[in-house]
Design a protein around this motif. Structure first.
Motif, short mmCIF file in Angstrom:
data_model
loop_
_atom_site.label_atom_id
_atom_site.label_comp_id
_atom_site.label_asym_id
_atom_site.label_seq_id
_atom_site.Cartn_x
_atom_site.Cartn_y
_atom_site.Cartn_z
N ARG A 1 -1.96 7.53 -6.98
CA ARG A 1 -3.34 7.93 -7.29
C ARG A 1 -4.11 6.78 -7.93
N MET A 2 -3.42 5.98 -8.76
CA MET A 2 -4.09 4.86 -9.40
C MET A 2 -4.48 3.79 -8.38
N THR A 3 -3.56 3.47 -7.47
CA THR A 3 -3.91 2.47 -6.45
C THR A 3 -5.01 3.01 -5.54
N THR B 1 -13.25 -0.36 -5.42
CA THR B 1 -13.45 -1.78 -5.12
C THR B 1 -13.74 -2.06 -3.65
N GLU B 2 -13.39 -1.11 -2.74
CA GLU B 2 -13.53 -1.39 -1.31
C GLU B 2 -14.39 -0.39 -0.55
N ASP B 3 -14.54 0.82 -1.06
CA ASP B 3 -15.27 1.86 -0.36
C ASP B 3 -16.77 1.67 -0.54
N ALA B 4 -17.49 1.52 0.55
CA ALA B 4 -18.94 1.28 0.48
C ALA B 4 -19.69 2.45 -0.15
N PRO C 1 0.09 6.69 1.40
CA PRO C 1 0.12 6.38 -0.04
C PRO C 1 0.61 4.95 -0.28
N LEU C 2 -0.02 4.29 -1.23
CA LEU C 2 0.29 2.89 -1.51
C LEU C 2 0.86 2.79 -2.91
N THR C 3 2.12 2.37 -3.03
CA THR C 3 2.74 2.22 -4.33
C THR C 3 2.15 1.02 -5.06
N ILE C 4 2.33 0.98 -6.36
CA ILE C 4 1.85 -0.16 -7.14
C ILE C 4 2.53 -1.44 -6.67
N ARG C 5 3.82 -1.36 -6.43
CA ARG C 5 4.56 -2.54 -5.98
C ARG C 5 4.00 -3.07 -4.67
N ALA C 6 3.76 -2.17 -3.70
CA ALA C 6 3.24 -2.60 -2.41
C ALA C 6 1.82 -3.13 -2.54
N ASP C 7 1.03 -2.49 -3.38
CA ASP C 7 -0.35 -2.92 -3.57
C ASP C 7 -0.40 -4.32 -4.17
N LEU C 8 0.40 -4.56 -5.21
CA LEU C 8 0.39 -5.87 -5.85
C LEU C 8 0.97 -6.95 -4.94
N ALA C 9 1.94 -6.57 -4.10
CA ALA C 9 2.46 -7.53 -3.13
C ALA C 9 1.36 -7.96 -2.16
N SER C 10 0.55 -6.98 -1.72
CA SER C 10 -0.57 -7.31 -0.83
C SER C 10 -1.56 -8.23 -1.52
N ARG D 1 -13.17 8.19 -16.53
CA ARG D 1 -13.01 8.42 -17.98
C ARG D 1 -11.54 8.36 -18.38
N ASN D 2 -10.82 7.46 -17.72
CA ASN D 2 -9.39 7.28 -17.97
C ASN D 2 -9.11 5.79 -18.08
N PRO D 3 -8.62 5.31 -19.22
CA PRO D 3 -8.45 3.86 -19.40
C PRO D 3 -7.36 3.25 -18.53
N LEU D 4 -6.36 4.04 -18.13
CA LEU D 4 -5.25 3.46 -17.38
C LEU D 4 -5.69 2.91 -16.02
N PRO D 5 -6.33 3.70 -15.15
CA PRO D 5 -6.76 3.12 -13.87
C PRO D 5 -7.84 2.06 -14.04
N ALA D 6 -8.59 2.12 -15.15
CA ALA D 6 -9.65 1.13 -15.37
C ALA D 6 -9.07 -0.25 -15.66
N VAL D 7 -7.86 -0.30 -16.20
CA VAL D 7 -7.23 -1.59 -16.51
C VAL D 7 -6.56 -2.20 -15.28
N TYR D 8 -6.23 -1.37 -14.30
CA TYR D 8 -5.44 -1.84 -13.16
C TYR D 8 -6.12 -2.97 -12.37
N PRO D 9 -7.45 -2.99 -12.18
CA PRO D 9 -8.05 -4.12 -11.47
C PRO D 9 -7.75 -5.47 -12.13
N VAL D 10 -7.57 -5.49 -13.45
CA VAL D 10 -7.21 -6.74 -14.12
C VAL D 10 -5.81 -7.17 -13.71
N VAL D 11 -4.89 -6.21 -13.61
CA VAL D 11 -3.53 -6.51 -13.15
C VAL D 11 -3.57 -7.06 -11.73
N ARG D 12 -4.41 -6.48 -10.89
CA ARG D 12 -4.52 -6.96 -9.51
C ARG D 12 -5.09 -8.38 -9.45
#
Length: 288
Positions: free
Chosen positions: A126-128, A135-138, A201-210, A251-262
């Motif tokens: 859900r986070m990915t 970030t990608e959906d127009a 569904p895209l796992t965090i591992r697969a997403d970061l690998a991409s 309104r959730n800090p966890l998914p908001a931080v994920y773009p920085v990880v990416r």
């Protein structure tokens, strides 16, 4: 024949695949009488035979010995008999009516861009999915582009874009080069929200690998003189805008931080590629 039927009759769907069994779900989701070109690239002979056994409707099958998404899209586009090419991924499925909606959206234009919606089944996917959405959906970014899939375009537009579809020297950023050439040619993109495909569904591992591969592809493109140099300031600004949009929307800090990880994963991929790429000879765009 209606105007919509006429557009559909001139459309060819091109789907590259390696050894992904999800291709069959993708094929089953095609709900229009369109030409379908499947390009197996680097696939095993057994997988090629498996794809050839599909009998719901005829397939045009091309087999390339080496894997390469750009080469696969090029081969499929050249093989396609339609005036319009719809690029699709093997791990996505069309929603009902999406092909017709994209064809109608093309109209007299050059490009028709649909949506990719990532499915999810747990907190990580859900986070990915949410990050890709913001970030990608127009619908969120308000900036339709010609990244694929799903992308439908007139084959003849490439004469305004350097005379080719995708640069086969690039991996993971071939669509970036395609989009930049589209912008340089001044060709508009029609955004068609109804032209939706569902991604697995895209796992965090697969997403970061991409994302690491995107970084490596960006450096390779710069090394070859194909892509302009990436601006760290510009990329971090985009990342922070994504953080702000996700924070406001969820309104959730966890998914908001994920773009920085990416972004950090992208930098890692870029720097890893930089260590293995020789500097280009001035004026040649080729490594020395």
């Amino acid at each position: 024949m209606t105007a919509g039927d006429e557009l559909i009759s001139r459309t060819s769907v091109v789907i590259p695949v390696k050894d992904d069994p999800l291709i069959f779900r993708c094929l089953e989701s095609i709900d229009e009488r369109v030409e379908v070109v499947v390009v197996t690239n680097g696939s095993t002979p057994a997988f090629v035979r498996w794809v050839a056994s599909f009998d719901r409707f005829p397939l045009e099958i091309l087999s390339l010995e080496e894997a390469g998404i750009g080469a696969a899209f090029n081969a499929g586009a050249e093989k396609a008999s339609g005036d319009f090419v719809l690029l699709m991924d093997s791990d996505c499925v069309f929603t009902p009516g999406s092909i017709r909606a994209m064809a109608a959206g093309l109209g007299t234009g050059s490009f028709s861009r649909g949506r990719t919606v990532f499915s999810s089944h747990n907190w990580a996917t859900r986070m990915t999915a949410r990050t890709r959405e913001y970030t990608e959906d127009a619908l969120r970014t308000r900036r339709p582009n010609a990244y694929s899939p799903p992308l439908l375009y007139r084959k003849d537009v490439i004469r305004h874009m350097g005379g080719y579809h995708f640069d086969t020297r690039l991996t993971w950023r071939e669509d970036r080069d395609f989009e930049l050439r589209r912008r340089a040619a001044g060709l508009p993109v029609a955004f068609v929200p109804e032209g939706t495909v569902i991604h697995k569904p895209l796992t965090i591992r697969a997403d970061l690998a991409s994302v690491r591969n995107y970084g490596a592809g960006q450096h390779r493109g710069e090394c070859l003189g194909i892509l302009p140099e990436s601006s760290a300031r510009h990329e971090w600004a985009k990342t922070l805008r994504a953080v702000a949009r996700i924070a406001a929307g969820t309104r959730n800090p966890l998914p908001a931080v994920y773009p920085v990880v990416r972004r950090l994963a992208f930098i890692h991929g870029y720097r890893t590629a930089a260590r293995s790429c020789a500097p280009a000879r001035p004026g040649t765009g080729e490594p020395s």
